[in-house]
Design an enzyme around this catalytic site. Structure first.
Site, PDB file in Angstrom:
ATOM      1  N   TYR A   1      19.880  20.203  13.446  1.00  0.00           N
ATOM      2  CA  TYR A   1      18.578  19.592  13.156  1.00  0.00           C
ATOM      3  C   TYR A   1      17.912  20.406  12.048  1.00  0.00           C
ATOM      4  CZ  TYR A   1      14.020  17.423  14.392  1.00  0.00           C
ATOM      5  OH  TYR A   1      12.828  16.741  14.390  1.00  0.00           O
TER       6      TYR A   1
ATOM      7  N   LYS B   1      20.826  16.014  11.611  1.00  0.00           N
ATOM      8  CA  LYS B   1      19.618  15.191  11.582  1.00  0.00           C
ATOM      9  C   LYS B   1      18.747  15.829  10.527  1.00  0.00           C
ATOM     10  CE  LYS B   1      15.485  14.615  14.571  1.00  0.00           C
ATOM     11  NZ  LYS B   1      14.699  13.873  13.625  1.00  0.00           N
TER      12      LYS B   1
ATOM     13  N   SER C   1      15.508  16.062   8.414  1.00  0.00           N
ATOM     14  CA  SER C   1      14.111  15.639   8.305  1.00  0.00           C
ATOM     15  C   SER C   1      13.422  16.210   7.082  1.00  0.00           C
ATOM     16  CB  SER C   1      13.337  16.047   9.570  1.00  0.00           C
ATOM     17  OG  SER C   1      13.739  15.245  10.653  1.00  0.00           O
TER      18      SER C   1
ATOM     19  N   GLY D   1      15.824  11.567   8.813  1.00  0.00           N
ATOM     20  CA  GLY D   1      14.675  12.035   9.595  1.00  0.00           C
ATOM     21  C   GLY D   1      13.346  11.426   9.168  1.00  0.00           C
TER      22      GLY D   1
ATOM     23  N   GLU E   1       9.539   7.406   6.602  1.00  0.00           N
ATOM     24  CA  GLU E   1       8.967   6.819   5.385  1.00  0.00           C
ATOM     25  C   GLU E   1      10.037   6.488   4.346  1.00  0.00           C
ATOM     26  OE1 GLU E   1       8.131   9.557   6.918  1.00  0.00           O
ATOM     27  OE2 GLU E   1       5.955   9.746   7.116  1.00  0.00           O
TER      28      GLU E   1
HETATM   29  C1  SI3 Z   1       8.160  16.084  10.796  1.00  0.00           C
HETATM   30  C2  SI3 Z   1       8.502  15.033  11.806  1.00  0.00           C
HETATM   31  O1  SI3 Z   1       7.934  15.013  12.871  1.00  0.00           O
HETATM   32  N1  SI3 Z   1       9.431  14.173  11.468  1.00  0.00           N
HETATM   33  C3  SI3 Z   1       9.828  13.072  12.326  1.00  0.00           C
HETATM   34  C4  SI3 Z   1       9.591  11.766  11.615  1.00  0.00           C
HETATM   35  O2  SI3 Z   1      10.126  10.712  12.358  1.00  0.00           O
HETATM   36  C5  SI3 Z   1       8.104  11.527  11.403  1.00  0.00           C
HETATM   37  O3  SI3 Z   1       7.462  11.416  12.643  1.00  0.00           O
HETATM   38  C6  SI3 Z   1       7.858  10.263  10.630  1.00  0.00           C
HETATM   39  O4  SI3 Z   1       8.597  10.299   9.440  1.00  0.00           O
HETATM   40  C7  SI3 Z   1       6.373  10.031  10.340  1.00  0.00           C
HETATM   41  O5  SI3 Z   1       5.921  10.981   9.398  1.00  0.00           O
HETATM   42  C8  SI3 Z   1      11.291  13.174  12.690  1.00  0.00           C
HETATM   43  O6  SI3 Z   1      12.049  13.500  11.577  1.00  0.00           O
HETATM   44  C9  SI3 Z   1      11.504  14.171  13.821  1.00  0.00           C
HETATM   45  C10 SI3 Z   1      11.387  13.560  15.157  1.00  0.00           C
HETATM   46  O7  SI3 Z   1      10.953  12.460  15.257  1.00  0.00           O
HETATM   47  C11 SI3 Z   1      11.750  14.271  16.388  1.00  0.00           C
HETATM   48  O8  SI3 Z   1      12.470  15.241  16.392  1.00  0.00           O
HETATM   49  O9  SI3 Z   1      11.277  13.868  17.428  1.00  0.00           O
END
Ligand code: SI3
Length: 304
Positions: free
Chosen positions: A137, A165, A167, A190, A193
């Site tokens: 991750y 994964k 992000s 990840g 957007e």
């Molecule tokens: C920094 C962050 O929390 N990134 C999220 C994104 O899904 C994020 O919520 C989304 O892009 C909205 O900004 C995911 O990559 C990580 C995630 O959802 C998780 O581990 O639960």
């Protein structure tokens, strides 16, 4: 190993609390049923969106157990077991294996800034604890540790590594990890957007914190990419981003807003744990508007 079990839309599962703020089995089951009915391919349990950082070790085991009881055999289950200490991560990994999870995943160890050797040692120790495959991750914006392609290549020497994964924001990172791992890895997008960009640049799947708020839309975006309808996929991504921006512009945290939104769908999973902030009274009307915008989009893309 058949890696296609990890392809597709994998919502990051939320923390499900009862009225007292404790992890709730029945509310976990309610969210699980909702996502199963929507047809997502898997869930990622106990990650950032699962508020793992605010849970005790016992609570994290509970969250893993409740989700597995509700969903084992119905979809792919990935357990996030990252914790500040290697010892706690190993304990969580062993529990996830007992519960029948399909794969483990972990952020790098947080708080102290550690050298690559320590991070590699941490991930390697988790992998050695069970027979399960492992998904690295990479989320530098919250952990402060950036996975490089060079370190990823080093980790690939371990056959348990089946993916990353990613992000971090550049879609280029997704392409670089895919290029390094080739067919033996799945790269998970990840940043929600840029789901469409990530898919086109090499991600075969997405794990996202906003997927459960609008699963139909991500399933549609995934379908459009699979069918090579990139222009339509790009337009849908833009509409999804308007929703994400709206969710992130409220007084409460994004997770509080999404939980409030799910409540309007008949799925009550409680609020968020402090220090995350709950929704304000002003947020309520805005969330009604966001729910209506999602419904309108779902309708439009159902017809497309
Ligand atoms: C920094 C962050 O929390 N990134 C999220 C994104 O899904 C994020 O919520 C989304 O892009 C909205 O900004 C995911 O990559 C990580 C995630 O959802 C998780 O581990 O639960």
């Amino acid at each position: 190993m058949d890696l296609t079990q990890f392809h597709g839309i994998i919502p990051a599962f939320y923390a499900c609390y009862d009225e007292q703020g404790n992890i709730s089995e029945s509310r976990t089951a309610a969210l699980a049923d909702y996502l199963h009915e929507k047809g997502v391919q898997g869930v990622y349990v106990g990650g950032s969106s699962g508020e793992c950082i605010y849970h005790s070790l016992e609570e994290r085991k509970q969250a893993l157990a409740y989700a597995a009881r509700a969903l084992k055999g119905k979809m792919t289950l990935i357990a996030h077991v990252g914790a500040p200490s290697t010892r706690d991560s190993i304990e969580l990994a062993r529990r996830a294996a007992e519960l029948g999870y399909d794969a483990l995943s972990a952020i790098p160890p947080i708080y102290f800034k550690l050298p690559d050797s320590a991070v590699i040692g941490y991930w390697t120790a988790i992998m050695a604890a069970t027979e399960l495959p492992f998904i690295i991750y990479n989320i530098p914006q919250t952990t402060g540790y950036t996975l490089t392609p060079a370190v990823f290549r080093q980790l690939l020497a371990n056959p348990k590594v089946i993916g990353v994964k990613n992000s971090s924001m550049p879609a280029l990172d997704i392409e670089r990890f895919k290029s390094a791992g080739g067919d033996r890895v799945v790269v998970f997008n990840g940043p929600d957007e840029q789901f469409v960009a990530g898919r086109i640049m090499g991600a075969a799947a997405g794990i996202g914190g906003t997927y459960a708020a609008m699963p139909d839309l991500y399933l549609q975006a995934d379908r459009l990419v699979r069918e090579g309808r990139f222009e339509e996929a790009g337009k849908l991504q833009s509409a999804i981003n308007d929703i994400i921006v709206a969710l992130c512009s409220l007084d409460g945290s994004m997770y509080a807003a999404i939980k409030e939104l799910l409540l309007r769908r008949g799925v009550n999973i409680g609020g968020v744990r402090a220090p995350l902030e709950g929704v304000s009274s002003a947020d309520a009307a805005r969330i009604d508007g966001i729910a209506a915008a999602i419904d309108a989009l779902v309708l439009r893309y159902d017809e497309a």
